[in-house]
Design a protein around this motif. Structure first.
Motif, PDB file in Angstrom:
ATOM      1  N   GLY A 187      51.409  46.037  45.002  1.00 27.59           N
ATOM      2  CA  GLY A 187      50.042  45.888  45.483  1.00 27.59           C
ATOM      3  C   GLY A 187      49.369  44.657  44.914  1.00 27.59           C
ATOM      4  N   ASP A 188      48.041  44.661  45.118  1.00 24.75           N
ATOM      5  CA  ASP A 188      47.232  43.499  44.793  1.00 24.75           C
ATOM      6  C   ASP A 188      46.853  43.488  43.299  1.00 24.75           C
ATOM      7  OD1 ASP A 188      45.400  41.294  45.386  1.00 24.75           O
ATOM      8  OD2 ASP A 188      43.849  42.784  45.030  1.00 24.75           O
ATOM      9  N   THR A 189      47.042  42.356  42.653  1.00 25.61           N
ATOM     10  CA  THR A 189      46.762  42.246  41.215  1.00 25.61           C
ATOM     11  C   THR A 189      45.305  42.592  40.891  1.00 25.61           C
ATOM     12  OG1 THR A 189      48.480  40.578  40.875  1.00 25.61           O
ATOM     13  CG2 THR A 189      46.683  40.608  39.282  1.00 25.61           C
ATOM     14  N   PHE A 190      44.372  42.082  41.696  1.00 20.72           N
ATOM     15  CA  PHE A 190      42.949  42.327  41.408  1.00 20.72           C
ATOM     16  C   PHE A 190      42.654  43.828  41.472  1.00 20.72           C
ATOM     17  CE2 PHE A 190      43.197  37.980  42.743  1.00 20.72           C
ATOM     18  CZ  PHE A 190      42.321  37.329  41.893  1.00 20.72           C
TER      19      PHE A 190
ATOM     20  N   LEU B 172      49.604  35.929  33.898  1.00 19.91           N
ATOM     21  CA  LEU B 172      48.898  35.613  35.150  1.00 19.91           C
ATOM     22  C   LEU B 172      49.477  34.318  35.713  1.00 19.91           C
ATOM     23  CD1 LEU B 172      45.229  36.022  33.811  1.00 19.91           C
ATOM     24  CD2 LEU B 172      46.549  37.758  35.030  1.00 19.91           C
ATOM     25  N   ASP B 173      49.970  34.369  36.932  1.00 22.54           N
ATOM     26  CA  ASP B 173      50.516  33.146  37.557  1.00 22.54           C
ATOM     27  C   ASP B 173      50.325  33.265  39.076  1.00 22.54           C
ATOM     28  OD1 ASP B 173      51.906  30.789  38.056  1.00 22.54           O
ATOM     29  OD2 ASP B 173      53.879  31.748  37.918  1.00 22.54           O
ATOM     30  N   PRO B 174      49.058  33.199  39.508  1.00 23.04           N
ATOM     31  CA  PRO B 174      48.763  33.480  40.922  1.00 23.04           C
ATOM     32  C   PRO B 174      49.075  32.309  41.849  1.00 23.04           C
ATOM     33  CG  PRO B 174      46.767  32.835  39.786  1.00 23.04           C
ATOM     34  CD  PRO B 174      47.858  32.857  38.739  1.00 23.04           C
TER      35      PRO B 174
ATOM     36  N   LEU C 144      54.192  43.724  38.520  1.00 20.57           N
ATOM     37  CA  LEU C 144      53.257  43.934  39.630  1.00 20.57           C
ATOM     38  C   LEU C 144      53.401  42.825  40.676  1.00 20.57           C
ATOM     39  CD1 LEU C 144      49.448  44.420  38.772  1.00 20.57           C
ATOM     40  CD2 LEU C 144      50.346  43.897  41.019  1.00 20.57           C
ATOM     41  N   ASP C 145      53.638  43.206  41.905  1.00 19.50           N
ATOM     42  CA  ASP C 145      53.729  42.204  42.972  1.00 19.50           C
ATOM     43  C   ASP C 145      53.390  42.888  44.298  1.00 19.50           C
ATOM     44  OD1 ASP C 145      55.073  39.189  43.097  1.00 19.50           O
ATOM     45  OD2 ASP C 145      55.148  40.234  45.025  1.00 19.50           O
ATOM     46  N   LEU C 146      52.974  42.065  45.269  1.00 15.67           N
ATOM     47  CA  LEU C 146      52.679  42.580  46.615  1.00 15.67           C
ATOM     48  C   LEU C 146      53.947  43.003  47.343  1.00 15.67           C
ATOM     49  CD1 LEU C 146      50.196  39.972  48.176  1.00 15.67           C
ATOM     50  CD2 LEU C 146      49.702  42.357  47.630  1.00 15.67           C
TER      51      LEU C 146
ATOM     52  N   THR D 124      51.850  40.138  36.135  1.00 11.86           N
ATOM     53  CA  THR D 124      51.232  40.166  37.467  1.00 11.86           C
ATOM     54  C   THR D 124      51.789  39.015  38.313  1.00 11.86           C
ATOM     55  OG1 THR D 124      49.394  38.707  36.881  1.00 11.86           O
ATOM     56  CG2 THR D 124      49.106  41.056  36.424  1.00 11.86           C
ATOM     57  N   PHE D 125      51.618  39.083  39.626  1.00 10.27           N
ATOM     58  CA  PHE D 125      52.173  38.058  40.538  1.00 10.27           C
ATOM     59  C   PHE D 125      53.621  37.791  40.125  1.00 10.27           C
ATOM     60  CE2 PHE D 125      47.636  37.192  39.839  1.00 10.27           C
ATOM     61  CZ  PHE D 125      47.143  37.262  41.128  1.00 10.27           C
ATOM     62  N   ALA D 126      54.375  38.861  39.967  1.00 12.55           N
ATOM     63  CA  ALA D 126      55.613  38.797  39.167  1.00 12.55           C
ATOM     64  C   ALA D 126      56.789  38.158  39.871  1.00 12.55           C
ATOM     65  CB  ALA D 126      55.990  40.200  38.732  1.00 12.55           C
ATOM     66  N   TYR D 127      56.743  38.076  41.225  1.00 11.82           N
ATOM     67  CA  TYR D 127      57.898  37.553  41.977  1.00 11.82           C
ATOM     68  C   TYR D 127      59.126  38.373  41.575  1.00 11.82           C
ATOM     69  CZ  TYR D 127      61.128  33.995  43.858  1.00 11.82           C
ATOM     70  OH  TYR D 127      62.132  33.340  44.520  1.00 11.82           O
ATOM     71  N   THR D 128      60.229  37.779  41.127  1.00 11.75           N
ATOM     72  CA  THR D 128      61.446  38.550  40.826  1.00 11.75           C
ATOM     73  C   THR D 128      61.492  39.035  39.371  1.00 11.75           C
ATOM     74  OG1 THR D 128      62.588  36.522  40.275  1.00 11.75           O
ATOM     75  CG2 THR D 128      62.761  37.250  42.555  1.00 11.75           C
TER      76      THR D 128
HETATM   77  C1  LIG Z   1      54.397  31.768  42.446  1.00 13.97           C
HETATM   78  S1  LIG Z   1      55.049  33.364  42.561  1.00 13.97           S
HETATM   79  C2  LIG Z   1      54.893  33.832  40.897  1.00 13.97           C
HETATM   80  C3  LIG Z   1      56.049  33.380  40.055  1.00 13.97           C
HETATM   81  C4  LIG Z   1      56.289  34.183  38.818  1.00 13.97           C
HETATM   82  N1  LIG Z   1      55.139  34.201  37.959  1.00 13.97           N
HETATM   83  C5  LIG Z   1      57.486  33.656  38.065  1.00 13.97           C
HETATM   84  O1  LIG Z   1      57.312  32.841  37.145  1.00 13.97           O
HETATM   85  O2  LIG Z   1      58.609  34.025  38.415  1.00 13.97           O
HETATM   86  C6  LIG Z   1      53.749  34.257  43.343  1.00 13.97           C
HETATM   87  C7  LIG Z   1      54.043  35.754  43.543  1.00 13.97           C
HETATM   88  O3  LIG Z   1      52.778  36.394  43.671  1.00 13.97           O
HETATM   89  C8  LIG Z   1      52.887  37.432  44.628  1.00 13.97           C
HETATM   90  N2  LIG Z   1      51.508  37.670  45.085  1.00 13.97           N
HETATM   91  C9  LIG Z   1      50.722  36.888  45.867  1.00 13.97           C
HETATM   92  N3  LIG Z   1      49.474  37.394  45.938  1.00 13.97           N
HETATM   93  C10 LIG Z   1      49.467  38.526  45.186  1.00 13.97           C
HETATM   94  C11 LIG Z   1      48.469  39.472  44.836  1.00 13.97           C
HETATM   95  N4  LIG Z   1      47.228  39.372  45.297  1.00 13.97           N
HETATM   96  N5  LIG Z   1      48.798  40.485  44.021  1.00 13.97           N
HETATM   97  C12 LIG Z   1      50.068  40.622  43.552  1.00 13.97           C
HETATM   98  N6  LIG Z   1      51.058  39.741  43.840  1.00 13.97           N
HETATM   99  C13 LIG Z   1      50.761  38.701  44.629  1.00 13.97           C
HETATM  100  C14 LIG Z   1      53.854  36.926  45.665  1.00 13.97           C
HETATM  101  O4  LIG Z   1      54.466  38.002  46.354  1.00 13.97           O
HETATM  102  C15 LIG Z   1      54.842  36.124  44.784  1.00 13.97           C
HETATM  103  O5  LIG Z   1      55.921  36.945  44.403  1.00 13.97           O
END
Ligand SMILES: C[S@@+](CC[C@H](N)C(=O)[O-])C[C@H]1O[C@@H](n2cnc3c(N)ncnc32)[C@H](O)[C@@H]1O
Length: 301
Positions: A193-196, A214-216, A164-166, A143-147
């Motif tokens: 979309g949104d993780t929650f 999880l790394d929000p 999963l990422d927005l 989740t909050f996967a970035y790249t």
């Molecule tokens: C700090 S980065 C995460 C880094 C990642 N865990 C890594 O180690 O490469 C935050 C990511 O969370 C995504 N994001 C922010 N809010 C989100 C949400 N509610 N649901 C899903 N993704 C979200 C952003 O688009 C961004 O890509």
């Protein structure tokens, strides 16, 4: 050239030389106060350097060292313009995306894609651990996967990943990262979309995973205006994730929230965990000699 600054850079870079080899060419080379200059950080990505500073003016000796390094150097200001890409400081310009290697895995890096360059190097040890634990047959949700750096690590371990990422551009980047490592994106899943929202949906559908990452962001507000703050709300995230976890599954919970100590983070993250669990705190990679801002917990359920 100021000898002291020159020596500080030389010492910190030499100290880390054993971490750079045929499998890893991306690394933090200088870590602020831990290496003797507060607010100055240096990372290498396949021999291109990224200098970060907390102030908008570089000490002249730092600038000189970069100019004399002979390398491509980009400069990121941490104080403002948080959306901006780093600017070109020295050496040949790097206008194209390129590949850097960490623990034998290739990642696409770009100095033109905004504030972040494609990989957070402080998560290296956590990615290694994910790769070890995400064995063949496992389903891993990032989740909050970035790249998708964690997804690639899990896929290299043999797992089938859900990323999963927005942001669609970041999901596309994650697909490129998988392809770079001969993993077919078609054999993995991507959720925009949104993780929650997705965690609730997975729980309702009875869809489960063996591992969840999880790394929000430290602070966020969803489209209905609901606020998430790591220091008060992380337990909600862990609770939701635990409802989508196979028995004997694991959660990697991470944050760079500076307001919390690791002990407070552990308390917050596990506050509502009803299931029996075991938690261990994971240290930052050894070259982060400055502030231990990244807190990570491995939760076995
Ligand atoms: C700090 S980065 C995460 C880094 C990642 N865990 C890594 O180690 O490469 C935050 C990511 O969370 C995504 N994001 C922010 N809010 C989100 C949400 N509610 N649901 C899903 N993704 C979200 C952003 O688009 C961004 O890509």
């Amino acid at each position: 050239m100021n000898d002291t600054i020159y020596q500080l850079f030389e010492t910190s870079i030499n100290k880390r030389s054993h971490l750079l080899d045929a499998n890893t060419d991306a690394l933090r080379l200088f870590d602020g106060i831990g290496d003797g200059i507060d607010g100055i950080f240096l990372e290498t990505f396949a021999d291109r350097w990224l200098l970060s500073s907390r102030t908008s003016h570089l000490p002249p000796q730092v600038r000189d060292y970069m100019l004399e390094s002979g390398r491509t150097v980009y400069w990121k200001r941490l104080d403002q313009h948080q959306k901006e890409s780093p600017s070109h400081l020295a050496g040949p310009a790097q206008d194209e995306a390129f590949t850097a290697k960490e623990s034998g895995i290739d990642y696409k890096i770009s100095f033109q894609s905004g504030y972040s360059q494609g990989i957070f190097l402080d998560q290296r040890e956590n990615r290694k651990r994910v790769r070890q634990r995400a064995t063949s047959g496992q389903r891993v949700l990032n989740t909050f996967a970035y790249t998708g750096a964690f997804s690639v690590s899990a896929a290299m371990g043999g797992a089938t990943t859900s990323t999963l990422d927005l942001s669609q551009p970041y999901l596309d980047w994650a697909k490129e990262n998988l392809s770079l490592n001969d993993k077919s994106p078609e054999e993995h899943y991507f959720c925009k979309g949104d993780t929650f929202h997705w965690l609730r949906r997975f729980a309702k559908q009875g869809r489960s995973f063996h591992g969840i990452i999880l790394d929000p962001p430290t602070f966020s507000r969803d489209k209905d205006g609901k606020v998430f703050r790591v220091e008060k709300d992380y337990h909600r995230l862990v609770d939701l994730a635990s409802q989508c976890l196979e028995p004997g599954g694991w959660i990697l919970a991470s944050t760079n929230c500076r307001k919390l100590s690791i002990r407070e983070f552990q308390q917050e993250a596990t506050l509502k965990l009803r299931k029996k669990h075991q938690v261990s705190a994971l240290p930052m990679p050894e070259e982060y000699s400055g502030e231990a801002y990244l807190k990570s917990l491995w939760i076995d359920l």
